[in-house]
Design an enzyme around this catalytic site. Structure first.
Site, PDB file in Angstrom:
ATOM      1  N   GLN A 244       0.703   3.778   1.566  1.00 50.75           N
ATOM      2  CA  GLN A 244      -0.385   4.685   1.218  1.00 50.75           C
ATOM      3  C   GLN A 244      -0.669   5.660   2.370  1.00 50.75           C
ATOM      4  O   GLN A 244      -0.756   5.257   3.535  1.00 50.75           O
ATOM      5  CB  GLN A 244      -1.651   3.868   0.885  1.00 50.75           C
TER       6      GLN A 244
ATOM      7  N   ASP B 111       7.324   6.690  -4.383  1.00 55.13           N
ATOM      8  CA  ASP B 111       6.671   8.003  -4.234  1.00 55.13           C
ATOM      9  C   ASP B 111       7.664   9.158  -4.361  1.00 55.13           C
ATOM     10  O   ASP B 111       7.263  10.292  -4.633  1.00 55.13           O
ATOM     11  CB  ASP B 111       6.052   8.121  -2.837  1.00 55.13           C
TER      12      ASP B 111
ATOM     13  N   LYS C 188      -4.187   0.563  -8.094  1.00 52.18           N
ATOM     14  CA  LYS C 188      -2.745   0.460  -8.379  1.00 52.18           C
ATOM     15  C   LYS C 188      -2.375  -0.991  -8.650  1.00 52.18           C
ATOM     16  O   LYS C 188      -1.582  -1.288  -9.552  1.00 52.18           O
ATOM     17  CB  LYS C 188      -1.932   1.031  -7.201  1.00 52.18           C
TER      18      LYS C 188
END
Ligand code: GUN
Length: 297
Positions: free
Chosen positions: A96, A119, A52
């Site tokens: 994460q 997210d 990422k």
């Protein structure tokens, strides 16, 4: 002929298109800032956040990574979250998953500023998604919608079976697909570990989305001829090679490809799309916070 859906190609097209939006932001003096937070040292998660960060560098997003010790108390993670919420250079971020066992991930999500929640997992953003008014579409389901668009997979009226009911994939995927909107209008069946006669549900489907985390759960015998198969699974399985493991999906690829009209490989299918849509959400967050209009792909 079975089409192998090339997620790397579609993701690269999305990154290229985002480049234009990032230039527009730059002209207005704005550089999008995206942070990743990793608590602990899970090797797969380390790989994902590194990828990422690499993506950010490639497209011109300011990437920031924060490591939190896996044994640290929850308060330390909360402090990091408070700092990112307050940091004007960070337009969005993610923590994460999975987090260590002593951390309550729901509480973590509740603490994230919903306008920075790339997210789309904060309860406010989940509610907005369910209400058909999404702020950030969760990256994996959104990426799958983009694959459907790129490969002319019609969702309207299609029978779609999703295997897996996670907050990250199964639930938001079901919501997006059932919405009265482009990329939606599907008839959705959601299966999980307690589903009886799973193979009947998958065999009935025009599209099967495998997101259970059970390696090679779905094989060709469970599919109808011509089905579109999306494999979200990515597990490390011990192997006698240099790395010591290979990546395996939730679909037994060889038998499934014989039945499918189109299928995603693992790796190179859904994974790159998840990452591309994270960049998309970061650009959107920067555009909204800074009041600079951009065109999104
Ligand atoms: N772990 C696996 N997939 C994801 C994701 O999309 N977001 C976060 N935050 N963690 C993950």
């Amino acid at each position: 002929m079975t089409t192998i859906i090339d997620g790397e190609r579609v993701a690269s097209e999305i990154r290229d298109a985002l480049g234009g939006s990032i230039e527009t932001l730059a002209d207005a003096g704005v550089r999008p800032g995206l942070a990743t937070v990793l608590m602990g040292d899970d090797p797969a998660s380390e790989t994902y956040v590194n990828m990422k960060q690499r993506d950010c560098e490639e497209v011109g997003i300011e990437g920031v990574h924060v490591d939190v010790d896996g044994d640290a108390p929850a308060e330390e993670l909360y402090e990091t979250i408070d700092e990112l919420n307050a940091d004007p250079a960070i337009h969005g971020y993610l923590v994460q998953a999975p987090v260590p066992d002593h951390i309550d991930y729901r509480e973590v999500l509740r603490r994230i500023d919903p306008t920075k929640d790339l997210d789309g997992f904060h309860p406010e953003n989940v509610g907005r998604l369910v209400a058909g008014d999404a702020r950030f579409k969760p990256c994996t389901p959104h990426g799958i919608q983009k694959l459907f668009e790129a490969y002319d997979v019609e969702t309207e009226g299609a029978d779609v079976t999703i295997v897996g009911r996670s907050e990250i994939v199964g639930k938001p995927m079901a919501n997006l697909l059932m919405q009265k909107a482009d990329g939606g209008n599907a008839t959705v069946t959601v299966c999980h570990s307690r589903t009886r006669n799973l193979e009947e549900k998958t065999r009935d489907a025009d599209v099967v989305i495998a997101a259970s985390g059970v390696t090679e759960l779905i094989d060709g015998s469970m599919l109808s001829e011509g089905a579109v198969v999306i494999d979200v699974g990515i597990s490390r399985v011990e192997a006698d090679n240099e790395r010591g493991y290979e990546l395996v999906g939730d679909v037994e690829f060889e038998s499934a490809r014989e039945k499918a009209s189109a299928i995603t490989p693992v790796p190179g299918g859904v994974g790159p799309m998840t990452r591309a849509m994270l960049l998309y959400n970061a650009v959107m967050a920067a555009s909204e916070r800074e009041g600079v209009a951009v065109e999104l792909p």
